[in-house]
Design a protein around this motif. Structure first.
Motif, PDB file in Angstrom:
ATOM      1  N   UNK A 228       0.838  -1.206   0.000  1.00 61.58           N
ATOM      2  CA  UNK A 228       0.000   0.000   0.000  1.00 61.58           C
ATOM      3  C   UNK A 228       0.874   1.257   0.000  1.00 61.58           C
ATOM      4  N   UNK A 229       1.988   1.204   0.747  1.00 67.00           N
ATOM      5  CA  UNK A 229       2.906   2.352   0.802  1.00 67.00           C
ATOM      6  C   UNK A 229       3.502   2.626  -0.579  1.00 67.00           C
ATOM      7  N   UNK A 230       3.798   1.552  -1.273  1.00 69.91           N
ATOM      8  CA  UNK A 230       4.367   1.665  -2.624  1.00 69.91           C
ATOM      9  C   UNK A 230       3.388   2.388  -3.547  1.00 69.91           C
ATOM     10  N   UNK A 231       2.145   1.982  -3.483  1.00 71.07           N
ATOM     11  CA  UNK A 231       1.100   2.641  -4.281  1.00 71.07           C
ATOM     12  C   UNK A 231       1.019   4.127  -3.919  1.00 71.07           C
ATOM     13  N   UNK A 232       0.986   4.413  -2.610  1.00 66.74           N
ATOM     14  CA  UNK A 232       0.770   5.800  -2.172  1.00 66.74           C
ATOM     15  C   UNK A 232       1.973   6.707  -2.448  1.00 66.74           C
ATOM     16  N   UNK A 233       3.156   6.133  -2.629  1.00 64.76           N
ATOM     17  CA  UNK A 233       4.337   6.953  -2.920  1.00 64.76           C
ATOM     18  C   UNK A 233       4.745   6.892  -4.384  1.00 64.76           C
ATOM     19  N   UNK A 234       4.001   6.136  -5.179  1.00 64.50           N
ATOM     20  CA  UNK A 234       4.321   6.070  -6.605  1.00 64.50           C
ATOM     21  C   UNK A 234       3.392   7.004  -7.374  1.00 64.50           C
ATOM     22  N   UNK A 235       3.654   7.159  -8.660  1.00 62.02           N
ATOM     23  CA  UNK A 235       2.804   8.033  -9.477  1.00 62.02           C
ATOM     24  C   UNK A 235       1.467   7.374  -9.805  1.00 62.02           C
ATOM     25  N   UNK A 236       1.216   6.153  -9.300  1.00 59.44           N
ATOM     26  CA  UNK A 236      -0.106   5.531  -9.467  1.00 59.44           C
ATOM     27  C   UNK A 236      -1.154   6.262  -8.638  1.00 59.44           C
ATOM     28  N   UNK A 237      -0.721   7.046  -7.655  1.00 59.15           N
ATOM     29  CA  UNK A 237      -1.682   7.661  -6.720  1.00 59.15           C
ATOM     30  C   UNK A 237      -1.570   9.185  -6.679  1.00 59.15           C
ATOM     31  N   UNK A 238      -1.190   9.792  -7.809  1.00 56.55           N
ATOM     32  CA  UNK A 238      -0.911  11.244  -7.765  1.00 56.55           C
ATOM     33  C   UNK A 238      -2.134  12.102  -7.432  1.00 56.55           C
ATOM     34  N   UNK A 239      -3.336  11.560  -7.556  1.00 58.45           N
ATOM     35  CA  UNK A 239      -4.522  12.378  -7.208  1.00 58.45           C
ATOM     36  C   UNK A 239      -5.211  11.866  -5.932  1.00 58.45           C
ATOM     37  N   UNK A 240      -4.485  11.094  -5.139  1.00 58.29           N
ATOM     38  CA  UNK A 240      -5.061  10.516  -3.910  1.00 58.29           C
ATOM     39  C   UNK A 240      -4.466  11.233  -2.702  1.00 58.29           C
ATOM     40  N   UNK A 241      -5.294  11.941  -1.946  1.00 58.82           N
ATOM     41  CA  UNK A 241      -4.740  12.620  -0.764  1.00 58.82           C
ATOM     42  C   UNK A 241      -5.761  12.756   0.369  1.00 58.82           C
ATOM     43  N   UNK A 242      -5.237  12.869   1.585  1.00 61.49           N
ATOM     44  CA  UNK A 242      -6.061  13.116   2.768  1.00 61.49           C
ATOM     45  C   UNK A 242      -6.795  11.886   3.278  1.00 61.49           C
ATOM     46  N   UNK A 243      -6.439  10.714   2.772  1.00 62.34           N
ATOM     47  CA  UNK A 243      -7.206   9.509   3.106  1.00 62.34           C
ATOM     48  C   UNK A 243      -6.544   8.621   4.151  1.00 62.34           C
ATOM     49  N   UNK A 244      -7.400   7.802   4.786  1.00 62.82           N
ATOM     50  CA  UNK A 244      -6.920   6.758   5.703  1.00 62.82           C
ATOM     51  C   UNK A 244      -7.205   5.443   4.984  1.00 62.82           C
ATOM     52  N   UNK A 245      -6.162   4.733   4.584  1.00 69.14           N
ATOM     53  CA  UNK A 245      -6.308   3.532   3.753  1.00 69.14           C
ATOM     54  C   UNK A 245      -6.112   2.287   4.611  1.00 69.14           C
ATOM     55  N   UNK A 246      -7.157   1.491   4.743  1.00 70.36           N
ATOM     56  CA  UNK A 246      -7.073   0.306   5.605  1.00 70.36           C
ATOM     57  C   UNK A 246      -6.358  -0.845   4.910  1.00 70.36           C
ATOM     58  N   UNK A 247      -5.414  -1.437   5.633  1.00 72.10           N
ATOM     59  CA  UNK A 247      -4.775  -2.687   5.200  1.00 72.10           C
ATOM     60  C   UNK A 247      -4.952  -3.625   6.387  1.00 72.10           C
ATOM     61  N   UNK A 248      -6.128  -4.225   6.491  1.00 72.78           N
ATOM     62  CA  UNK A 248      -6.489  -4.933   7.726  1.00 72.78           C
ATOM     63  C   UNK A 248      -7.348  -6.170   7.459  1.00 72.78           C
ATOM     64  N   UNK A 249      -7.273  -6.678   6.243  1.00 73.22           N
ATOM     65  CA  UNK A 249      -8.103  -7.837   5.896  1.00 73.22           C
ATOM     66  C   UNK A 249      -9.584  -7.496   5.893  1.00 73.22           C
ATOM     67  N   UNK A 250      -9.897  -6.190   5.953  1.00 71.06           N
ATOM     68  CA  UNK A 250     -11.290  -5.734   5.931  1.00 71.06           C
ATOM     69  C   UNK A 250     -11.933  -5.669   7.313  1.00 71.06           C
ATOM     70  N   UNK A 251     -11.146  -5.892   8.360  1.00 68.90           N
ATOM     71  CA  UNK A 251     -11.715  -5.950   9.723  1.00 68.90           C
ATOM     72  C   UNK A 251     -12.597  -4.737  10.045  1.00 68.90           C
ATOM     73  N   UNK A 252     -12.192  -3.560   9.560  1.00 67.49           N
ATOM     74  CA  UNK A 252     -12.897  -2.320   9.942  1.00 67.49           C
ATOM     75  C   UNK A 252     -14.336  -2.218   9.432  1.00 67.49           C
ATOM     76  N   UNK A 253     -14.735  -3.068   8.480  1.00 69.65           N
ATOM     77  CA  UNK A 253     -16.118  -2.947   7.978  1.00 69.65           C
ATOM     78  C   UNK A 253     -17.110  -3.771   8.797  1.00 69.65           C
ATOM     79  N   UNK A 254     -16.598  -4.606   9.699  1.00 72.71           N
ATOM     80  CA  UNK A 254     -17.476  -5.540  10.405  1.00 72.71           C
ATOM     81  C   UNK A 254     -18.178  -4.863  11.585  1.00 72.71           C
ATOM     82  N   UNK A 255     -19.505  -5.002  11.665  1.00 71.11           N
ATOM     83  CA  UNK A 255     -20.259  -4.567  12.822  1.00 71.11           C
ATOM     84  C   UNK A 255     -20.325  -5.694  13.827  1.00 71.11           C
ATOM     85  N   UNK A 256     -20.846  -6.833  13.367  1.00 72.36           N
ATOM     86  CA  UNK A 256     -20.891  -8.008  14.265  1.00 72.36           C
ATOM     87  C   UNK A 256     -20.716  -9.281  13.463  1.00 72.36           C
TER      88      UNK A 256
END
Ligand code: 0WD
Length: 256
Positions: A228-256
């Motif tokens: 993810x760091x590679x993407x965010x520091x490469x020119x693949x992400x030149x218009x991506x800013x101010x975001x919190x990007x989860x790398x957590x197997x998707x854990x953060x979307x689970x309610x129960x």
């Protein structure tokens, strides 16, 4: 051809070969970036120097991020040697061990200030010095955060508050440096066994809960964050800013 060919990146927060910052360093080097490392103190220096050597990294500088003078010196040196900078990786956090167990009610004034200073304010201090070197180069600044900024996890305590401040700082910084074409993002990583994690009481319990409940039914590895760091520091992400990007197997979307 590498994704970071010709780019120059400074990485803060390598403590040993299990550090998230080290996985990022390896991935960046593999993709062609030229690197500089910093170390917080002499004990860390002993571990960082051989790692730097193994990747052919020559710029290895002292920087305790509570010291504005050391921060200024690091970026002055980078300006002198490289003449500019493309990426800044902030992979630093600290809170006293006693703050990371037991009730949040026992958070001390001093413990709160120190955790905020090292884990959150330092991003602002580093960005201020880095920004002039990044002008006109599609610069990218990234920081590491954790979901404990938004939800309550056992023992994470004051570090959760510091990560909330860090994430808000990412948004304010993104606005502040955006006009210069510089972007600022954070990666919210799932639990990883590192030195920093060993300071958080009950870490294994959190990791095994994530393993059971995350949509991908797995824990992450340092190399997942590095991707993810590679993407965010490469020119693949030149218009991506101010975001919190989860790398957590998707854990953060689970309610129960
Ligand atoms: O589960 C995890 N390990 C997660 C870590 C999940 C989600 C996020 N993170 C974050 C951490 O909060 C931190 O921001 O990732 C970042 C990197 O943490 P890490 O790779 O897990 O931990 P570690 O290898 O210990 O690196 C953090 C380093 C320090 O290590 P030690 O263990 O020596 O305290 O931060 C550096 C130091 O090298 N550090 C400082 N650097 C400069 N000045 C300072 C300081 N004052 N204090 C700590």
């Amino acid at each position: 051809m590498g994704l970071l060919d010709g780019k120059k990146a400074v990485i803060f927060g390598i403590a040993n070969e299990r550090s998230i910052a080290w996985a990022i360093a390896e991935a960046f080097r593999k993709e062609g970036a030229e690197l500089a490392f910093t170390y917080a103190n002499e004990m860390v220096e002993k571990r960082v120097r051989p790692l730097a050597e193994s990747l052919g990294v020559e710029l290895v500088l002292p920087c305790d991020v509570t010291d504005d003078g050391q921060i200024k010196t690091v970026f002055a040196e980078i300006g002198k040697v490289w003449g500019g900078l493309d990426s800044l990786v902030h992979s630093i956090a600290y809170a006293g061990k006693e703050e990371l167990r037991g009730s949040f009610l026992n958070t001390t004034r001093q413990g709160f200030s120190l955790a905020m200073d090292i884990s959150a304010y330092s991003l602002i201090a580093l960005a201020r010095e880095a920004a002039p070197l990044m002008n006109g180069r599609n610069g990218s600044i990234i920081a590491m955060t954790y979901y404990g900024s938004q939800k309550v996890f056992p023992n994470y305590n004051v570090m959760g508050v510091a990560k909330a401040a860090l994430e808000a700082s990412v948004r304010y910084l993104a606005e502040a440096v955006g006009p210069d074409g510089i972007r600022v993002n954070a990666i919210s990583a799932g639990p990883l066994k590192t030195l920093a994690a060993s300071g958080v009481g009950g870490f294994n319990q959190i990791a095994s809960h994530v393993y059971d409940k995350a949509p991908l039914r797995t824990n992450i590895e340092q190399s997942d964050v590095a991707g993810a760091a590679l993407y965010l520091c490469s020119d693949l992400s030149t218009k991506v800013t101010g975001g919190i990007h989860f790398v957590d197997g998707g854990y953060n979307i689970i309610g129960m």
